[in-house]
Design a protein around this motif. Structure first.
Motif, mmCIF file in Angstrom:
data_model
loop_
_atom_site.group_PDB
_atom_site.id
_atom_site.type_symbol
_atom_site.label_atom_id
_atom_site.label_comp_id
_atom_site.label_asym_id
_atom_site.label_seq_id
_atom_site.Cartn_x
_atom_site.Cartn_y
_atom_site.Cartn_z
ATOM 1 N N LEU A 145 0.840 -1.186 0.000
ATOM 2 C CA LEU A 145 0.000 0.000 0.000
ATOM 3 C C LEU A 145 0.881 1.245 0.000
ATOM 4 C CD1 LEU A 145 -2.535 -1.114 2.759
ATOM 5 C CD2 LEU A 145 -2.958 -1.059 0.293
ATOM 6 N N PRO A 146 0.307 2.402 -0.309
ATOM 7 C CA PRO A 146 1.105 3.628 -0.198
ATOM 8 C C PRO A 146 1.636 3.795 1.217
ATOM 9 C CG PRO A 146 -0.985 4.045 -1.308
ATOM 10 C CD PRO A 146 -1.069 2.656 -0.768
ATOM 11 N N GLN A 147 2.784 4.375 1.343
ATOM 12 C CA GLN A 147 3.358 4.601 2.668
ATOM 13 C C GLN A 147 2.531 5.612 3.449
ATOM 14 O OE1 GLN A 147 7.462 5.768 2.495
ATOM 15 N NE2 GLN A 147 8.209 3.680 2.298
ATOM 16 N N ASP A 148 2.250 5.279 4.688
ATOM 17 C CA ASP A 148 1.646 6.244 5.589
ATOM 18 C C ASP A 148 2.652 7.365 5.829
ATOM 19 O OD1 ASP A 148 -0.694 6.460 7.859
ATOM 20 O OD2 ASP A 148 1.214 7.234 8.604
ATOM 21 N N PHE A 149 2.167 8.607 5.904
ATOM 22 C CA PHE A 149 3.093 9.740 6.012
ATOM 23 C C PHE A 149 3.971 9.641 7.253
ATOM 24 C CE2 PHE A 149 -0.075 11.331 8.946
ATOM 25 C CZ PHE A 149 0.565 12.272 9.738
ATOM 26 N N ARG A 150 3.497 8.956 8.288
ATOM 27 C CA ARG A 150 4.290 8.825 9.500
ATOM 28 C C ARG A 150 5.458 7.863 9.336
ATOM 29 N NH1 ARG A 150 -1.433 8.312 12.473
ATOM 30 N NH2 ARG A 150 -1.750 7.313 10.430
ATOM 31 N N ASN A 151 5.436 7.085 8.240
ATOM 32 C CA ASN A 151 6.527 6.149 7.951
ATOM 33 C C ASN A 151 7.362 6.570 6.748
ATOM 34 O OD1 ASN A 151 5.695 4.408 10.045
ATOM 35 N ND2 ASN A 151 4.169 3.475 8.711
ATOM 36 N N MET A 152 7.000 7.679 6.118
ATOM 37 C CA MET A 152 7.739 8.157 4.949
ATOM 38 C C MET A 152 9.075 8.752 5.362
ATOM 39 S SD MET A 152 4.737 10.002 2.684
ATOM 40 C CE MET A 152 5.917 10.556 1.459
ATOM 41 N N ASP A 153 9.969 8.844 4.389
ATOM 42 C CA ASP A 153 11.226 9.556 4.593
ATOM 43 C C ASP A 153 10.898 10.988 5.008
ATOM 44 O OD1 ASP A 153 13.594 11.128 4.121
ATOM 45 O OD2 ASP A 153 14.372 9.472 2.922
#
Length: 261
Positions: free
Chosen positions: A70-78
């Protein structure tokens, strides 16, 4: 992206622009005799409704999470991607009014310091340092005129930032839909803080005690997408995908809980 739920074949996601829509709904209904009102209300509502303006370009090329498909959750993004979206948002809000840009900058600095353990400290520190420089410049700009100097008052900025933090955090809690209970604190009357208790009482209903919103019940609408789990994709443009996905709009009730004691 905000990843709400995952199962074997699909996940549920919301966009960051949905986050600001929910936050704006809450801001427009914020105000009760137990809390300080939003002031200046116009700038506060505008900031809540535009606090994700820097995200669309980032989300259009959001990387996939290899573990979920799935798309990365913003809390797990670079964090470099996240900070790019935040910096763009601050610039957009500053163009509307320096006070709005200052509020956004203060909020993002607080969020980056306290909200994610997945982000490395060096990029976070670099972002905060850059925003501190911007904040000094915005303060100078606001202090140039008597009509705007009032917006640099530390007490006002502290109150507005705390109110913004509550509204944005509460909006994210509603979008996630996972919390069964949560405690918040918002500026109360007379300088003290009002502690607020949240309880999930049904699938699409929450109670607040005390409620910082007008009336005994408010409703907000939340849009989510059903996203297929993709295992062999590495480069996606979500602008081409989102129009084809199933959408669900949920109406969430927020009730004032009244003790029987």
């Amino acid at each position: 992206m905000i990843v709400v739920h995952t199962d074997k074949n699909f996940g549920t996601i919301s966009l960051q622009t949905e986050h600001q829509r929910v936050a704006l709904q809450l801001a427009r209904k914020f105000g009760a005799h137990t809390v300080q009102e939003l002031k200046p209300r116009g700038f506060m509502e505008y900031t809540c409704g535009h606090l994700s303006d820097g995200w669309p370009k980032i989300e259009a090329a959001c990387p996939l999470d290899s573990k979920t498909g799935l798309p990365q959750d913003f809390r797990n993004m670079d964090f470099l991607l996240v900070s790019r979206a935040w910096s763009s948002t601050v610039e957009t809000l500053t163009n509307h009014h320096p006070f709005c840009g200052l509020l956004a900058s203060l909020f993002f600095c607080r969020f980056s310091e306290h909200s994610s353990k997945n982000w490395q400290s060096d990029p976070v520190r670099a972002f905060i340092d850059a925003e501190l420089t911007r904040q000094r410049e915005l303060n100078k700009e606001l202090n140039k005129a008597a009509s705007t100097a009032q917006y640099t008052d530390p007490k006002l900025l502290g109150t507005c930032t705390q109110q913004l933090e509550f509204i944005q955090t509460f909006a994210l809690v509603l979008i996630d839909g996972k919390s069964q209970a949560r405690n918040f604190s918002v500026p109360g009357l007379g300088g003290e803080h009002t502690d607020i208790s949240l309880q999930k009482v049904a699938e699409s209903a929450y109670s607040l005690s005390p409620s910082p919103f007008f009336g005994n019940k408010i409703e907000v609408c939340i849009r989510r997408f059903s996203f297929p789990r993709l295992t062999n994709e590495t480069d996606l443009n979500y602008k081409n995908i989102l129009p084809e996905l199933d959408q669900h709009i949920e109406t969430v009730q927020i009730l004032t809980w009244i003790s029987n004691e």
